[in-house]
Design a protein around this motif. Structure first.
Motif, mmCIF file in Angstrom:
data_model
loop_
_atom_site.group_PDB
_atom_site.id
_atom_site.type_symbol
_atom_site.label_atom_id
_atom_site.label_comp_id
_atom_site.label_asym_id
_atom_site.label_seq_id
_atom_site.Cartn_x
_atom_site.Cartn_y
_atom_site.Cartn_z
ATOM 1 N N GLU A 72 0.826 -1.210 0.000
ATOM 2 C CA GLU A 72 0.000 0.000 0.000
ATOM 3 C C GLU A 72 0.862 1.263 0.000
ATOM 4 O OE1 GLU A 72 -3.167 0.377 -0.704
ATOM 5 O OE2 GLU A 72 -2.943 -1.784 -1.030
ATOM 6 N N ALA B 191 2.077 1.749 -3.452
ATOM 7 C CA ALA B 191 0.996 2.197 -4.335
ATOM 8 C C ALA B 191 0.679 3.674 -4.113
ATOM 9 C CB ALA B 191 -0.246 1.341 -4.100
ATOM 10 N N LYS B 192 0.734 4.071 -2.849
ATOM 11 C CA LYS B 192 0.396 5.449 -2.503
ATOM 12 C C LYS B 192 1.366 6.445 -3.140
ATOM 13 C CE LYS B 192 0.088 8.243 1.566
ATOM 14 N NZ LYS B 192 0.895 8.313 2.757
ATOM 15 N N SER C 202 2.925 5.926 -5.972
ATOM 16 C CA SER C 202 3.045 5.711 -7.421
ATOM 17 C C SER C 202 2.033 6.549 -8.186
ATOM 18 C CB SER C 202 2.763 4.240 -7.763
ATOM 19 O OG SER C 202 3.615 3.390 -7.064
ATOM 20 N N PRO C 203 2.452 7.125 -9.311
ATOM 21 C CA PRO C 203 1.454 7.670 -10.232
ATOM 22 C C PRO C 203 0.562 6.521 -10.695
ATOM 23 C CG PRO C 203 3.689 8.286 -10.892
ATOM 24 C CD PRO C 203 3.815 7.249 -9.813
ATOM 25 N N GLU C 204 -0.685 6.811 -10.995
ATOM 26 C CA GLU C 204 -1.649 5.750 -11.269
ATOM 27 C C GLU C 204 -1.181 4.768 -12.347
ATOM 28 O OE1 GLU C 204 -5.523 7.160 -11.095
ATOM 29 O OE2 GLU C 204 -6.447 5.196 -11.383
ATOM 30 N N ALA C 205 -0.583 5.309 -13.399
ATOM 31 C CA ALA C 205 -0.192 4.464 -14.528
ATOM 32 C C ALA C 205 0.849 3.420 -14.121
ATOM 33 C CB ALA C 205 0.349 5.334 -15.658
ATOM 34 N N ARG D 120 1.172 2.172 -10.981
ATOM 35 C CA ARG D 120 0.817 1.472 -9.749
ATOM 36 C C ARG D 120 0.892 -0.051 -9.906
ATOM 37 N NH1 ARG D 120 -3.835 4.860 -7.483
ATOM 38 N NH2 ARG D 120 -2.239 6.449 -7.284
ATOM 39 N N ASN E 1 4.518 -1.249 -9.971
ATOM 40 C CA ASN E 1 5.170 -1.053 -8.678
ATOM 41 C C ASN E 1 4.662 -2.060 -7.646
ATOM 42 O OD1 ASN E 1 7.127 1.006 -9.006
ATOM 43 N ND2 ASN E 1 5.490 2.531 -9.161
ATOM 44 N N ARG E 2 3.357 -2.304 -7.688
ATOM 45 C CA ARG E 2 2.816 -3.336 -6.791
ATOM 46 C C ARG E 2 3.463 -4.692 -7.094
ATOM 47 N NH1 ARG E 2 -1.806 -2.535 -3.776
ATOM 48 N NH2 ARG E 2 -3.021 -0.642 -4.180
#
Lengths: 201, 382
Positions: free
Chosen positions: A158, A161-162, A164-167, A169, A172-173
């Motif tokens: 989490e 994810a927090k 990360s830019p949405e694209a 995410r 990165n997860r």
């Protein structure tokens, strides 16, 4: 018993170790820990090896400076050289089991026969499995979190994810999960006991 | 409502200023304070505020004083070399009773010195850097949370006392990130004293003090006609050289800053039964606190007094902490500045073993513990 974990995130400029430290610190806050993050500043932060340090504790942190790290993540040989190879106190801590090093298996040439070093293919996995060399740092974060024993897998995911830019995410997860699994696969090395050291209250 | 966030010290300073109502910043970026200006350059325009990058630090504080006279809560931030250039306007703000906040993120000096290394070398400059018998209010946060909170306190004191307030911390705290609870500012924070009487041709009392000894100066643009000067002045704001008037003015300006002592008492840590008393502020106090724990484990009855207000000196709290001491260790990152105040208060009755370190690296817990142990071994403890 009050505990603290001194951790150092080291690499070459551009490898994203400062961001890795921020993610770990934010995961620490979200997990209810006290955190202190310091990093190199000034001429020494330009080029060569750089580092960012995170102290985690279950009590307010008086001394925010990283001592001999309990965990050292090194993603580049320059960083290993500067923060381990040339520091007898760190090498001694590794040998005596007071420090755990997570190093990139391909980019760091570790000394043979030194205990406490876990060489994992952070950069290679990022490049070949996740098709994104830049997430090697987040694989490192996942491995760090697993080894530290101080985070749940969800908490660290989490935190990544927090940040990360949405694209980015999903990748990165995936990276942080890959790192966690890499370290967990070496369960024989890490017996589940918590990393860190007791401090006086 | 409050939120816990990972925040850098300099960012926390900017956030604390915004929460306290700061709407004007004029500055000239300088390491290690630049992130304060960067954060406010982004935030102020969005809030209807003003950010100006000036040509130098003298002009920066000049612009801040103008904005403050116009009614704005105004701030600048700098480091030692810029703080030096601001001294002239600091003196003016003190005498003309213009509220403002000046942040000095200390680096190694003198001159351009060590631009990226921590220091606590500007403590005496914050007190005496501008000429004359000038009263000063200087706060010294020791954590990122406290940078946020004490920046707010600095604004509250600056407004209430109509005086410049200096926020003094160092490169390590400025660049460190810690968890910070960003709480809404306390409601009903007192504003600056303003005249009780309406504007008009008979108004002659721009520098008449209130019960706290603070001049009730109108803001510019409210219809009042009055005179602001760096010369000694009477209650009308007109220049005077009458010795009794001047002496009373200087006495009032000094006395009004005593209110800060009640607002910011020092932190006491494990002092109840302490006979070895450490005294430290800012980042050094963090190390001293950890050192106290180590010393206690080794059987040394140590405690820490941590002033959050360096000027005016919390003399009563110092005396109370020092009274039972058999050894007093003031630690700071300079060649001896606030430790001289400790010495002044302690007199010659108590053995003193200050730990002073200049050079650009912070005082470690280990060296502080070693210093105290050596001092006790050497029989400083009778």
């Amino acid at each position: 018993m009050t505990w603290r974990v001194d951790s150092r995130f080291a690499g070459a400029g551009g490898q994203g170790l400062a961001l890795a430290a921020v993610v770990v610190a934010e995961a620490g806050l979200a997990s209810g820990y006290a955190v202190a993050l310091t990093q190199e500043y000034g001429p020494e932060a330009r080029g060569g090896a750089s580092r960012a340090d995170v102290v985690l504790s279950d009590e307010p942190i008086a001394n925010p400076q990283c001592g001999i790290p309990d965990i050292l993540l090194a993603l580049h040989d320059k960083a290993w050289h500067k923060f381990a190879r040339t520091r007898p106190a760190v090498m001694a801590a590794l040998a005596e089991g007071r420090c755990t090093a997570l190093v990139d298996a391909d980019l760091v040439r570790v000394e043979p026969g030194v205990a406490g070093i876990l060489a994992l293919p952070f950069e290679a996995a990022a490049r070949t499995e996740l098709r994104a060399k830049v997430v090697a740092n987040m694989i490192g974060v996942g491995a760090f979190a697993c080894v530290s024993g101080r985070f749940s897998r969800d908490a660290i995911e989490e935190a990544v994810a927090k940040r990360s830019p949405e694209a980015f995410r999903p990748v990165n997860r995936a990276a942080v999960r890959r790192g966690w699994d890499m370290a967990a696969a070496h369960g024989s090395v890490f017996d589940g006991s918590l990393v860190g050291h007791a401090v006086s209250a | 409502m409050s939120t816990l966030q990972l925040v850098q010290g300099n960012e926390a300073c900017a956030l604390g200023a915004l929460a306290a109502g700061c709407r004007f910043f004029a500055g000239y970026p300088i390491s290690p304070s630049s992130e304060i200006a960067e954060a406010l350059a982004r935030a102020l325009p969005r809030r209807g505020g003003v950010f100006i990058q000036m040509e130098d630090e003298m002009a920066s504080l000049g612009a801040v004083l103008g904005a403050a006279m116009g009614g704005a809560r105004a701030m600048t931030a700098t480091s030692g070399p810029g703080f030096t250039l601001m001294q002239e306007h600091l003196g003016y703000a003190s005498l003309a009773e213009i509220p403002c906040v000046v942040v000095d993120v200390m680096r190694g000096g003198p001159s351009t010195g060590l631009p990226t290394s921590p220091s606590q070398g500007d403590v005496m400059q914050a007190r005496w850097g501008s000429h004359g018998d000038r009263a000063t209010v200087v706060v010294a946060p020791a954590s990122v949370q406290e940078v946020h909170d004490l920046t707010g306190t600095a604004f509250a004191l600056a407004e209430r006392l109509r005086t410049p307030v200096v926020v003094l911390f160092d490169e390590v705290i400025g660049h460190m990130r810690e968890g910070v609870t960003l709480a809404a500012p306390p409601a009903g924070s007192a504003g600056r004293p303003v005249p009780g009487e309406p504007p008009g041709p008979s108004f002659r009392s721009a520098y008449r003090p209130n019960a706290e000894g603070v001049a009730m100066v109108p803001d510019f643009g409210r219809g009042y006609r009055f005179h602001v000067t760096g010369l000694m002045h009477d209650e009308r704001g007109y220049p005077t050289s009458d010795p009794a008037t001047v002496a009373a003015l200087l006495e009032r300006l000094e006395r009004k800053t005593d209110a800060a002592l009640d607002a910011l008492p020092p932190e006491r840590y494990r002092l109840e039964d302490a006979t070895v008393v450490l005294i430290a502020y800012g980042i050094t106090a963090r190390m001293a606190r950890a050192a106290v724990d180590v010393l206690r484990e080794r059987g040394i009855p140590a405690g820490l007094l941590r002033p959050r207000l360096l000027w005016p000196v919390p003399v009563a709290a110092l005396e109370e902490a020092i009274a039972p001491a058999e050894l007093v260790v003031a630690a700071e990152m300079n060649r001896g500045q606030w430790s001289l105040e400790v010495e002044r208060v302690a007199g010659r009755q108590v053995p003193l073993a200050p730990y002073l370190k200049a050079g650009g690296s912070i005082i470690s817990v280990e060296e502080l513990v070693e210093h105290v142990l050596a001092a006790t071994r050497e029989g400083v403890l009778a």
